[in-house]
Motif scaffolding. Structure first.
Motif, PDB file in Angstrom:
ATOM      1  N   GLN A  46       0.836  -1.191   0.000  1.00  0.00           N
ATOM      2  CA  GLN A  46       0.000   0.000   0.000  1.00  0.00           C
ATOM      3  C   GLN A  46       0.877   1.249   0.000  1.00  0.00           C
ATOM      4  OE1 GLN A  46      -3.956  -0.518   2.225  1.00  0.00           O
ATOM      5  NE2 GLN A  46      -2.508  -1.516   3.587  1.00  0.00           N
ATOM      6  N   LEU A  47       0.248   2.391  -0.240  1.00  0.00           N
ATOM      7  CA  LEU A  47       0.949   3.659  -0.169  1.00  0.00           C
ATOM      8  C   LEU A  47       0.513   4.407   1.083  1.00  0.00           C
ATOM      9  CD1 LEU A  47       0.909   5.194  -3.770  1.00  0.00           C
ATOM     10  CD2 LEU A  47       2.882   4.356  -2.497  1.00  0.00           C
ATOM     11  N   ILE A  48       1.480   4.865   1.845  1.00  0.00           N
ATOM     12  CA  ILE A  48       1.219   5.776   2.952  1.00  0.00           C
ATOM     13  C   ILE A  48       1.715   7.141   2.518  1.00  0.00           C
ATOM     14  CG2 ILE A  48       1.890   6.357   5.318  1.00  0.00           C
ATOM     15  CD1 ILE A  48       1.888   3.369   5.925  1.00  0.00           C
ATOM     16  N   PHE A  49       0.937   8.180   2.797  1.00  0.00           N
ATOM     17  CA  PHE A  49       1.303   9.503   2.298  1.00  0.00           C
ATOM     18  C   PHE A  49       0.597  10.580   3.117  1.00  0.00           C
ATOM     19  CE2 PHE A  49      -2.363   7.957   0.007  1.00  0.00           C
ATOM     20  CZ  PHE A  49      -3.191   9.051  -0.189  1.00  0.00           C
ATOM     21  N   ARG A  50       0.945  11.822   2.815  1.00  0.00           N
ATOM     22  CA  ARG A  50       0.283  12.968   3.438  1.00  0.00           C
ATOM     23  C   ARG A  50      -0.693  13.573   2.437  1.00  0.00           C
ATOM     24  NH1 ARG A  50       3.771  18.203   5.105  1.00  0.00           N
ATOM     25  NH2 ARG A  50       3.800  18.449   2.856  1.00  0.00           N
ATOM     26  N   ALA A  51      -1.861  13.970   2.919  1.00  0.00           N
ATOM     27  CA  ALA A  51      -2.831  14.666   2.072  1.00  0.00           C
ATOM     28  C   ALA A  51      -3.625  15.645   2.929  1.00  0.00           C
ATOM     29  CB  ALA A  51      -3.762  13.682   1.373  1.00  0.00           C
ATOM     30  N   THR A  52      -4.251  16.610   2.252  1.00  0.00           N
ATOM     31  CA  THR A  52      -4.945  17.693   2.953  1.00  0.00           C
ATOM     32  C   THR A  52      -6.411  17.734   2.566  1.00  0.00           C
ATOM     33  OG1 THR A  52      -2.913  19.001   2.967  1.00  0.00           O
ATOM     34  CG2 THR A  52      -4.963  20.187   3.346  1.00  0.00           C
ATOM     35  N   LEU A  73      -5.888   7.639   7.240  1.00  0.00           N
ATOM     36  CA  LEU A  73      -5.440   6.593   8.150  1.00  0.00           C
ATOM     37  C   LEU A  73      -5.639   7.028   9.603  1.00  0.00           C
ATOM     38  CD1 LEU A  73      -4.142   3.903   8.750  1.00  0.00           C
ATOM     39  CD2 LEU A  73      -1.898   4.926   8.325  1.00  0.00           C
ATOM     40  N   LYS A  74      -5.241   8.271   9.898  1.00  0.00           N
ATOM     41  CA  LYS A  74      -5.462   8.788  11.251  1.00  0.00           C
ATOM     42  C   LYS A  74      -5.376  10.308  11.237  1.00  0.00           C
ATOM     43  CE  LYS A  74      -4.384   8.055  16.066  1.00  0.00           C
ATOM     44  NZ  LYS A  74      -4.078   6.976  16.989  1.00  0.00           N
ATOM     45  N   ASP A  75      -6.333  10.942  11.922  1.00  0.00           N
ATOM     46  CA  ASP A  75      -6.288  12.390  12.120  1.00  0.00           C
ATOM     47  C   ASP A  75      -5.462  12.624  13.383  1.00  0.00           C
ATOM     48  OD1 ASP A  75      -6.627  15.084  12.252  1.00  0.00           O
ATOM     49  OD2 ASP A  75      -8.814  15.053  12.306  1.00  0.00           O
ATOM     50  N   GLY A  97       9.807  -3.282  10.430  1.00  0.00           N
ATOM     51  CA  GLY A  97       8.482  -3.755  10.050  1.00  0.00           C
ATOM     52  C   GLY A  97       7.370  -2.744  10.167  1.00  0.00           C
ATOM     53  N   ARG A  98       7.723  -1.483  10.421  1.00  0.00           N
ATOM     54  CA  ARG A  98       6.734  -0.414  10.541  1.00  0.00           C
ATOM     55  C   ARG A  98       7.252   0.823   9.816  1.00  0.00           C
ATOM     56  NH1 ARG A  98       6.920  -0.348  16.858  1.00  0.00           N
ATOM     57  NH2 ARG A  98       9.068  -0.871  16.286  1.00  0.00           N
ATOM     58  N   VAL A  99       6.409   1.846   9.727  1.00  0.00           N
ATOM     59  CA  VAL A  99       6.835   3.109   9.124  1.00  0.00           C
ATOM     60  C   VAL A  99       6.974   4.146  10.234  1.00  0.00           C
ATOM     61  CG1 VAL A  99       6.211   4.995   7.566  1.00  0.00           C
ATOM     62  CG2 VAL A  99       5.802   2.626   6.877  1.00  0.00           C
ATOM     63  N   TRP A 113       6.702   9.440  15.431  1.00  0.00           N
ATOM     64  CA  TRP A 113       5.503   8.602  15.359  1.00  0.00           C
ATOM     65  C   TRP A 113       5.809   7.311  14.600  1.00  0.00           C
ATOM     66  CZ3 TRP A 113       0.148   9.608  16.618  1.00  0.00           C
ATOM     67  CH2 TRP A 113      -0.017  10.745  17.401  1.00  0.00           C
ATOM     68  N   VAL A 114       4.900   6.352  14.718  1.00  0.00           N
ATOM     69  CA  VAL A 114       5.058   5.070  14.034  1.00  0.00           C
ATOM     70  C   VAL A 114       3.683   4.573  13.598  1.00  0.00           C
ATOM     71  CG1 VAL A 114       4.836   3.648  16.125  1.00  0.00           C
ATOM     72  CG2 VAL A 114       6.213   2.811  14.191  1.00  0.00           C
ATOM     73  N   THR A 115       3.650   3.824  12.502  1.00  0.00           N
ATOM     74  CA  THR A 115       2.403   3.198  12.058  1.00  0.00           C
ATOM     75  C   THR A 115       2.664   1.805  11.507  1.00  0.00           C
ATOM     76  OG1 THR A 115       0.420   3.418  10.677  1.00  0.00           O
ATOM     77  CG2 THR A 115       2.483   4.199   9.719  1.00  0.00           C
ATOM     78  N   ASP A 116       1.698   0.923  11.731  1.00  0.00           N
ATOM     79  CA  ASP A 116       1.729  -0.403  11.106  1.00  0.00           C
ATOM     80  C   ASP A 116       0.681  -0.490   9.996  1.00  0.00           C
ATOM     81  OD1 ASP A 116      -0.670  -0.534  12.458  1.00  0.00           O
ATOM     82  OD2 ASP A 116      -0.124  -2.231  13.725  1.00  0.00           O
ATOM     83  N   GLY A 117       0.145   0.660   9.591  1.00  0.00           N
ATOM     84  CA  GLY A 117      -0.855   0.705   8.527  1.00  0.00           C
ATOM     85  C   GLY A 117      -2.277   0.630   9.026  1.00  0.00           C
ATOM     86  N   THR A 118      -2.454   0.593  10.367  1.00  0.00           N
ATOM     87  CA  THR A 118      -3.795   0.608  10.955  1.00  0.00           C
ATOM     88  C   THR A 118      -3.941   1.861  11.815  1.00  0.00           C
ATOM     89  OG1 THR A 118      -3.221  -0.562  12.998  1.00  0.00           O
ATOM     90  CG2 THR A 118      -3.775  -1.911  11.070  1.00  0.00           C
TER      91      THR A 118
END
Length: 199
Positions: A46-52, A73-75, A97-99, A113-118
């Motif tokens: 998947q792609l993780i990214f920033r958007a507005t 993904l998260k506010d 194993g995380r971003v 910060w860290v994310t596992d995609g959830t």
């Protein structure tokens, strides 16, 4: 005589290029204002990214390449009175194993910060400079199985930090310019050779 190779290569690739399609996956911020998606990182297909968006500001998004699978993904910063409601996530890097990334939130400022995609797995990893002052972690580099970066505390300004992927193992490695002086390690031109990292 000028080489015709670039022209020849373009002619060969032109049919392939013309066969490709460009499609809008999702109008993230409907209407005239831009969604401004950027800072993409591929993670687990998947792609993780920033958007507005108008509702949530500049926040963390994820996409599986489909319209239904492209979502906030998260506010991280829901407080419109703090930094105009923008968490401005950035400096993404996959590690352990995380971003890992930097983001700004009420109560902690700009921190690690860290994310596992959830959504539940997206959380503050370490408040490097406690309170709303900014630890401002940045310039992440992976070297010898550890995450190296620059961060700031009240006692040591802009110095060399390291993490083994645990909060307890995330610490100041070296105060290059002792005290409140700025060491400011720069990983833009980092080089590894002979088991050493030069920066």
């Amino acid at each position: 005589m000028k080489s015709l190779l670039p022209i020849f290569l373009f002619i060969l690739s032109a049919p392939f290029l013309m066969a490709q399609q460009v499609n809008l996956i999702q109008d993230i911020n409907p209407g005239e204002p831009d969604g401004r998606p950027d800072r993409f990182i591929e993670y687990n297909g998947q792609l993780i990214f920033r958007a507005t968006t108008e509702d949530s500001g500049a926040e963390l998004w994820i996409s599986d390449g489909t319209e239904d699978g492209t979502r906030l993904l998260k506010d991280i910063n829901p407080d419109s009175d703090f930094s105009a409601g923008n968490s401005n996530p950035g400096n993404f890097i996959e590690f352990d194993g995380r971003v890992f990334f930097s983001a700004r939130a009420p109560g902690s400022g700009t921190e690690l910060w860290v994310t596992d995609g959830t959504e539940d797995g997206t959380q503050l990893f370490k408040d490097i400079q406690e309170g709303e002052d900014n630890g401002a972690p940045r310039d992440f580099v992976i070297f010898q199985g550890q995450l190296w970066f620059t961060a700031t505390t009240e006692a040591e300004s802009s110095e060399l930090w390291v993490s083994d992927g645990t909060e307890a193992g995330t610490e100041l490695f070296l105060d290059i310019n002792p005290g409140s002086g700025v060491g400011n390690p720069n990983f833009k031109y980092v080089t590894t050779e002979g088991g050493l990292m030069f920066f």
